[in-house]
Structures are given as C-alpha cells and as structure tokens.
Design an enzyme around this catalytic site. Structure first.
Site, PDB file in Angstrom:
ATOM      1  N   ASP A  22       0.817  -1.214   0.000  1.00 26.56           N
ATOM      2  CA  ASP A  22       0.000   0.000   0.000  1.00 26.56           C
ATOM      3  C   ASP A  22       0.854   1.269   0.000  1.00 26.56           C
ATOM      4  O   ASP A  22       1.950   1.273   0.560  1.00 26.56           O
ATOM      5  CB  ASP A  22      -0.879  -0.031   1.257  1.00 26.56           C
ATOM      6  CG  ASP A  22      -2.053   0.909   1.158  1.00 26.56           C
ATOM      7  OD1 ASP A  22      -2.305   1.449   0.073  1.00 26.56           O
ATOM      8  OD2 ASP A  22      -2.722   1.107   2.190  1.00 26.56           O
ATOM      9  N   ASN A  70     -10.537  -3.017  -6.650  1.00 29.89           N
ATOM     10  CA  ASN A  70      -9.683  -2.087  -7.414  1.00 29.89           C
ATOM     11  C   ASN A  70     -10.201  -1.776  -8.823  1.00 29.89           C
ATOM     12  O   ASN A  70      -9.759  -0.803  -9.449  1.00 29.89           O
ATOM     13  CB  ASN A  70      -8.239  -2.608  -7.498  1.00 29.89           C
ATOM     14  CG  ASN A  70      -7.469  -2.469  -6.212  1.00 29.89           C
ATOM     15  OD1 ASN A  70      -6.546  -3.224  -5.920  1.00 29.89           O
ATOM     16  ND2 ASN A  70      -7.822  -1.480  -5.397  1.00 29.89           N
TER      17      ASN A  70
END
Ligand code: FPP
Length: 241
Positions: A22, A70
C-alpha cells in the site's frame, strides 16, 4: 533455520509473510509523479523483496497486487496495473532458474485471457521450485474467496458427495485459493493504514499484524529485518510454554 546466505540466523522465523503493498499512489504524489509510476516502483520493490525474504529463510510470501474492489479505480490506473502485471509475467519465466515457485490467487475468470494463460504457464513451470513460494493476489477478495468455497461445497452436497457434518474448518480451507498453503504467520501493512481490506480474511485468524508508516515503494531490506525481529519478539515465550 534461515536462508542460504547467512542472513537467516533467527531462531524464530515466520514461515509465511503476507504483505498489503500500500501507498504507491501517495508515493507518486509526494514525488510529483503520475500514480502509475508509483505502482511501477511498487512492482520493482516487490521483485526485490522476494529475494530479501527468501535470503532470510521465509518460505511463503503473499502479496496483494489487485483487489476485487480495485476495478473501481480510473481505467487508466487499472490498465497501468494490468500492464505491470503483464511485464512481470514476461520476466517471471526466469523464476524457474531462481527456484521461485510462483502462484496466483484470486478470480482469474475476470482477467484478460492472455494474462490468465501466462499465469497458468508460470504456475506449471515453477511447480517444483523450492527456495520460496510467492503467491500474487490478483482480482482477489477474501469474502469472494469464502463464497466461492461455500459454492463448491454446496455443489458437492447437492451431488451427494459430502454430508453436512463432514464440512470442517480443514475441509473449507481445502476449497480456498490457498489450499495446501500454511496460513500467514504475519500480515504486514505499510503506509500507515491499519485495515485488513478484505485480504486473507479466513487465513488471518491467528496472524500477527505488523504496521509500518513507510510507503510500499520505499520498502527496503531493513524493513524485512524489522518485520522478522518484530515477529520473533512477539513469539518469545519468556520461559513459559
Ligand atoms: C495500493 O496502493 C496498491 C495497489 C492497489 C496496486 C499494487 C500493485 C503493484 C505494486 C504493481 C503490480 C504488482 C506486481 C506483482 C507486478 P494505493 O494505490 O492504494 O496507494 P495510495 O493509498 O497511496 O493511493
């Protein structure tokens, strides 16, 4: 215990480390670059991190590359991540020579056919590699994985292949994408976030969590040592059993 080059001298070592990669977007912003260059740097760091973990004797590394959520990102960003994956797959042919077993977890059916074909080829090619097993989560969602497993079991039950009382934790585990892979001992989340974000929900039941403020593209070999030391500290029994 430990790796092949003297970096793995720890007595307590996690067998399986899982990482939520991340902070790529924030890293790019910090450097005045487009988001996809953050992902590009993230992909490079991922390739290096496989070596760092393997050198220290970690046997399984799972990384979250693309979640079922996503797809909601702008098309340009999704396309960028998919082309990085394609680039990786083209290079991953060398993983056999590097003795890196490479597996992909997630719903492959929604991916470009050429991509999923390459994934299967790499899985087959590296099946006997033993230095480290890398699991790359693509179009992966923990809830989706559990639903898929339940559907398979329901189908078996409908066909009379299994009875309700035979459905155990082990049996359900055997229907997940991670069948035959030990659960992660540690789940790492860099970039200051402290959420699980639908990653390895079932498998995380007993995992240690390590959070770091560092953005994934800045992740270094020192951070690998920090994670392993942190794990060892938490697993010290201080004389108790
Ligand atoms: C999260 O950061 C990262 C992703 C959604 C993509 C991760 C993909 C890669 C590292 C590249 C492809 C991987 C391989 C295996 C070749 P973010 O974009 O959410 O960061 P932010 O929170 O700072 O915006």
């Amino acid at each position: 215990m430990g790796g092949e080059n003297g970096k793995g001298t720890r007595e307590v070592l996690p067998e399986h480390v899982a990482v939520i990669m991340d902070g790529n977007g924030r890293w790019a912003k910090k450097h005045g670059l487009p988001r996809n260059l953050g992902h590009k740097k993230g992909a490079e760091v991922f390739t290096k991190s496989v070596e760092w973990f393997a050198d220290r004797g970690v046997k399984y590394l799972t990384v979250y590359a693309f979640s079922t959520e996503n797809w909601k990102r702008p098309k340009e960003e999704v396309d960028g991540i998919m082309s990085l994956l394609k680039e990786y797959l083209d290079k991953a042919k060398d993983n056999k020579d590097k003795n890196i077993r490479t597996l992909f977890i997630g719903d492959k059916s929604a991916l470009d056919k050429s991509l999923s074909k390459k994934m299967s080829e790499i899985e087959e090619k590296t099946v006997n590699c033993s230095r480290i097993t890398v699991l790359i989560a693509i179009n992966y969602g923990g809830r989706n994985e559990i639903v898929e497993a339940v559907r398979k079991i329901a189908e078996e039950m409908k066909n009379g292949d299994i009875r309700a009382e035979e459905v155990t934790e082990e049996y359900l585990s055997s229907k997940l994408y991670t069948a035959r892979i030990p659960d992660p001992d540690v789940i790492v989340r860099p970039s200051g976030e402290r959420r699980i974000s639908n990653f390895l929900l079932w498998q995380a039941a007993y995992s240690e969590f390590v959070y770091m403020d560092r953005l994934w593209p800045d992740f270094s070999e020192k951070d690998v040592d920090y994670i392993l030391d942190e794990y060892a500290k938490r697993n010290r029994r201080f004389g108790a059993i």
